[in-house]
Design a protein around this motif. Sequence first.
Motif: not given
Ligand SMILES: [Zn+2]
Lengths: 273, 113
Positions: B72-77, B88-93
């Motif tokens: 679960w990516c905290m910044p992207c939710g 790393e998160c593929p959406h926001c890094g």
């Molecule tokens: Zn993210």
Amino acid sequence: MCGVCGCGEGHIHSHDEPHDHEHAHEHSHDHGHHHHHEHSAEHSHAPGLTQARMVQIEQDILAKNNRYADENRRYFSERGMLALNLVSSPGSGKTTLLTETILRLKDELSIAVIEGDQQTARDADRIRATGVPALQINTGKGCHLDAHRVGHGLESLNLPEHSLLFIENVGNLVCPSAFDLGEAHKVVILSVTEGEDKPIKYPDMFHAADLMILNKTDLLPYLDFDSAQCIQYAKQVNPRIKVLSLSAKTGEGMDNWLTWLRAEMALQRIAYA
Amino acid sequence: MHEMSLCESVLQIIEQQAKAQQFAKVKTVWLEIGALSGVEADAMHFSFEVVMQGSLADQAKLEIIEVPGLAWCMPCGCEVLVQQLYDECPHCGSHQLQIVDGDQMRIKELEVE
Ligand SMILES: [Zn+2]
Ligand SMILES: Nc1nc2c(ncn2[C@@H]2O[C@H](COP(=O)(O)OP(=O)(O)OP(=O)(O)O)[C@@H](O)[C@H]2O)c(=O)[nH]1
Ligand SMILES: [Mg+2]
Ligand SMILES: [Zn+2]
Ligand SMILES: [Zn+2]
Ligand SMILES: [Zn+2]
Ligand SMILES: [Zn+2]
């Protein structure tokens, strides 16, 4: 074989004085939290040909270790003790850090050490030379301490309330990460001679630890070790990890470590009160 | 070595269950192993054969069900698939990822007789 728990291991025991831990220990052997799905699970296969059937288990492979770890954790919290599990590759300086820490804190705190090594009692001897109790556990072929052996170690150490217990794990950056011993925190020690990429080469360990100690900073002038990069790798694997840099040899940075230990001890006391 | 002690734990669980559920021989063992558990399937197969020798699961087949890593990516939710703990998160890094699945090592099911 162990008469209390039937564990079949030739380890150190003191079964003469029954107390809470032993009682609970025995209990957990008899009534472990297994889930038997007898009704839904046993459907027969290939009817008429063989007696084969399916049995559903749904158990964590490490469930047994985790039950012992819970016992240990309860033991620590009932006594307001702080237990730390020190993990690293061989030779990072765990025992040196411990002897130096003990010399600085032993007048202020009751301290004890459980030493895990495959062979020899050398590390426990080094600890005892500082004047605090130490118990050596030799794991033989095993490459990590498990919660069961640590639980029996606690029985024989019989520590006073509010003790600080260090558990020095077997030097190995791989499997001690999977075995919970009931500690409050895993502390991973990385010496600067090992290279800054260890956190991403052995991510499980750095993921499981709450604190990373970069040791042997006195050697930095002779190496190309990139501390900032190392810390970045560690945070990549575990964004919550705290980092302290020190030299157990020269004492540089030791104060921050002592401050961290005192704060953790205070937290245990508050939780206990 | 890690896989060796895991297989020893698997055998202990099987032996316990053999008593509770009355079986004498195990033909197949299903394990659920997460991609982030640090367990190597190859090493597991090798250790399994060695550890089960002479036991009630001698010659048993090991089936490994691989579970992908999910965080679960905290910044992207949002939930994202990860291969490694340091991904790393593929959406926001971001590396502010909390593992929600794929760190398990479980024994699921047995085929017995
Ligand atoms: Zn993210
Ligand atoms: N230069 C330097 N050497 C250190 C430091 N800390 C430890 N050492 C040396 O590193 C070597 C290994 O130290 P130990 O304390 O035995 O390491 P360990 O992690 O307990 O080793 P194992 O228990 O065998 O895994 C010894 O020669 C120590 O003197 C340090 O801060 N600086
Ligand atoms: Mg040592
Ligand atoms: Zn025992
Ligand atoms: Zn026992
Ligand atoms: Zn191990
Ligand atoms: Zn995790």
